[in-house]
Design an enzyme around this catalytic site. Structure first.
Site, mmCIF file in Angstrom:
data_model
loop_
_atom_site.group_PDB
_atom_site.id
_atom_site.type_symbol
_atom_site.label_atom_id
_atom_site.label_comp_id
_atom_site.label_asym_id
_atom_site.label_seq_id
_atom_site.Cartn_x
_atom_site.Cartn_y
_atom_site.Cartn_z
ATOM 1 N N HIS A 1 -6.726 -5.741 -1.883
ATOM 2 C CA HIS A 1 -5.730 -4.669 -1.843
ATOM 3 C C HIS A 1 -4.343 -5.306 -1.675
ATOM 4 O O HIS A 1 -3.679 -5.583 -2.655
ATOM 5 C CB HIS A 1 -6.079 -3.699 -0.716
ATOM 6 C CG HIS A 1 -5.214 -2.481 -0.637
ATOM 7 N ND1 HIS A 1 -4.913 -1.704 -1.730
ATOM 8 C CD2 HIS A 1 -4.591 -1.894 0.421
ATOM 9 C CE1 HIS A 1 -4.128 -0.689 -1.343
ATOM 10 N NE2 HIS A 1 -3.923 -0.795 -0.056
ATOM 11 N N ASP B 1 -8.142 -3.126 -7.449
ATOM 12 C CA ASP B 1 -7.721 -2.804 -6.086
ATOM 13 C C ASP B 1 -8.855 -2.089 -5.349
ATOM 14 O O ASP B 1 -9.330 -1.049 -5.794
ATOM 15 C CB ASP B 1 -6.492 -1.910 -6.161
ATOM 16 C CG ASP B 1 -5.977 -1.508 -4.795
ATOM 17 O OD1 ASP B 1 -4.873 -1.927 -4.456
ATOM 18 O OD2 ASP B 1 -6.684 -0.774 -4.075
ATOM 19 N N SER C 1 0.835 -1.197 0.000
ATOM 20 C CA SER C 1 0.000 0.000 0.000
ATOM 21 C C SER C 1 0.881 1.262 0.000
ATOM 22 O O SER C 1 1.737 1.377 -0.869
ATOM 23 C CB SER C 1 -0.954 -0.063 1.207
ATOM 24 O OG SER C 1 -1.973 0.872 1.068
#
Ligand SMILES: *[C@@H]1O[C@H](CO)[C@@H](O)[C@H](O)[C@H]1NC(C)=O
Ligand SMILES: *[C@@H]1O[C@H](CO)[C@@H](O)[C@H](O)[C@H]1NC(C)=O
Length: 461
Positions: free
Chosen positions: A390, A336, A237
């Site tokens: 994610h 995502d 991330s």
């Protein structure tokens, strides 16, 4: 010594006696008073079976022991083999104050460490934690009251899963490597380098991500990283973006001759307009970039190439990518969920909004075209499943279970890493939604994810 008890344990019961005894255990109520003799352990089992208090005592004791084992402070090493995690190391204050390498609130930064074993003891995974960004001073001030902005709130240990796991079943190729997970506490992907101190409501705020990165690497170099033979820089991330922003810089801090690769995960946040056609995410990145003086904390070649107005692009993966010289294996979902929610603003379960189906597929096509440069690359690989997900590296199920062209991320990365699959071939692209049967596109999964996204919804004025 010949008490009835010792005599009993030494005599061998006949099969009939055993059957009678077992039958008694099942049917007979427990004796009110504990008898002076007889097989105590069997009496205990009978008590345990009938008496709720025994079960309660057992349960409370077990919970207490597990709780005690997980508390901070010295723990038996054996826990490392039962549960995969890293131990917190916070840098000594005197090491960081002179460089000003501090978290948002001015406290020293830190990392979670698990030592490698056997053949992995000279290999390192350096993992950059994720956790979004803060977009203005008030937002960063709120963040400074959490573990994403202050070491006051760091937990004593952190679970390691996926590529960080010490389980050979989950992570057969790296389970015995050293792992250092650098804690994210600067709010700008380790890229800020603002010298003056910002103030919010009388409280100082420090934007020093790049210096934090340097201080943590220096500390690791004096604690074993200097002997490293192989290093993989990974992160997820905001940390995945940080991998791309700092991969070449990190190399300069490592011992010469080290075999060095990068695995950025879920860091390819695209500069795409939102679903109603407005610039949205780039405005936020521009704010963060300017506020934290990230021009002094991202790739210098990229900054040189841009004008003052376009320097912020060096803070976004799709523009920063071409300046990175480190061999990278980039992994990111084509759908995502963080990006669909916060960048694109598409906030519905696809089966429930058929009118937005076209927009969803337009998103996927944009992702494919932005990542085209990686597909062509002679040095980089890519794994881009069409899953509503994610992070992909830091959980066992995402690391091993989602397949693209029949291959998991774990295997795709390792084949690229060992050179079995050349980079130009290491392109794992997926069919558009909903073709991949290994992806959890269920309503239930969507709802659970959405709950989390709603709870996390960040402040934008
Ligand atoms: C898209 O972004 C603009 C500008 O930030 C905002 O006003 C608009 O509400 C956004 N659209 C959606 C669907 O959120
Ligand atoms: C960060 O700022 C300090 C102080 O201005 C400077 O010495 C250092 O070179 C900067 N770091 C980078 C990477 O530009």
């Amino acid at each position: 010594m010949s008490s009835p008890r010792t005599r009993y344990t030494h005599s061998t019961p006949t099969p009939d006696e055993i059957r009678d005894a077992l039958g008694t255990m099942v049917t007979e109520a427990p004796p009110a008073v504990r008898p002076a003799n007889g097989a105590t352990w069997r009496r205990f089992l009978v008590q345990f079976r009938y008496d709720l208090r025994y079960k309660l005592v057992f349960l409370v004791t077990a919970i207490f022991l597990v709780w005690a084992a997980l508390q901070h402070g010295p723990r038996p090493r054996v826990l490392h083999y039962v549960w995969s995690y890293g131990d917190l190391v916070v840098l000594p204050e005197e090491d960081v104050m002179s460089q000003g390498a501090v978290c948002l609130d001015g406290t020293p930064p830190g990392y979670y460490l698990r030592r490698g074993t056997d053949k992995g003891s000279k290999n390192w995974i350096i993992y950059l934690e994720g956790g979004g960004w803060c977009w203005d001073v008030a937002d960063c001030s709120r963040r400074s009251l959490t573990d994403y902005g202050s070491s006051k709130y760091f937990r004593w240990n952190f679970p390691f899963d996926g590529i960080l796991s010490n389980s050979p079943a989950v992570n057969p190729n790296f389970y015995n490597w050293n792992v250092a997970m650098l804690k994210y506490c600067d709010g700008a992907s380790f890229a800020g380098n603002r010298t003056d101190v910002a103030v919010h409501e009388g409280k100082p705020l420090y934007f020093r991500g790049r210096r934090i990165l340097q201080a943590l690497l220096d500390h690791l170099m004096s604690h074993g990283l200097d002997k490293a033979q192989r290093v993989i820089l990974s992160g997820v991330s905001a940390g995945g973006l940080a991998v791309m922003l700092h991969a070449d810089y990190v190399k300069t801090r490592l011992p010469a001759g080290v075999k060095y690769h990068a695995l950025p995960d879920a860091g390819f946040f695209p500069d795409i307009k939102n679903i109603t056609g407005h610039d949205h995410i780039r405005i936020l990145y521009q704010r963060s970039f300017n506020m934290q003086n990230c021009a002094g904390g991202v790739d210098a070649d990229c900054i040189k190439d841009k004008t003052e107005e376009t320097q912020w692009q060096c803070y976004m993966a799709q523009y920063a990518y071409k300046y990175v010289q480190t061999p990278m294996f980039i992994t990111n979902s084509g759908y995502d969920y963080w990006s669909l929610w916060f960048i694109y603003n598409l906030r519905c379960y696809p089966e429930q909004c058929p009118e937005k189906r076209e927009k969803l597929q337009a998103w996927h096509e944009r992702i494919l075209s932005i990542t085209y440069q990686i597909r062509k690359s002679q040095k980089d690989g890519i794994f881009l499943p069409s899953c509503y997900i994610h992070s992909l590296t830091s959980f066992a199920y995402t690391w091993t279970d989602y397949l693209v062209s029949g291959t998991s991320l774990r295997d795709a990365f390792y084949k690229w890493y060992t050179g079995k699959t050349p980079s130009v071939v290491a392109n794992y692209f997926d069919e558009p939604y909903p073709k991949n049967p290994t992806c959890p596109w269920t309503m239930d999964f969507y709802n659970r994810v959405t709950q989390r996204l709603k709870a996390y919804d960040f402040y934008v004025e």
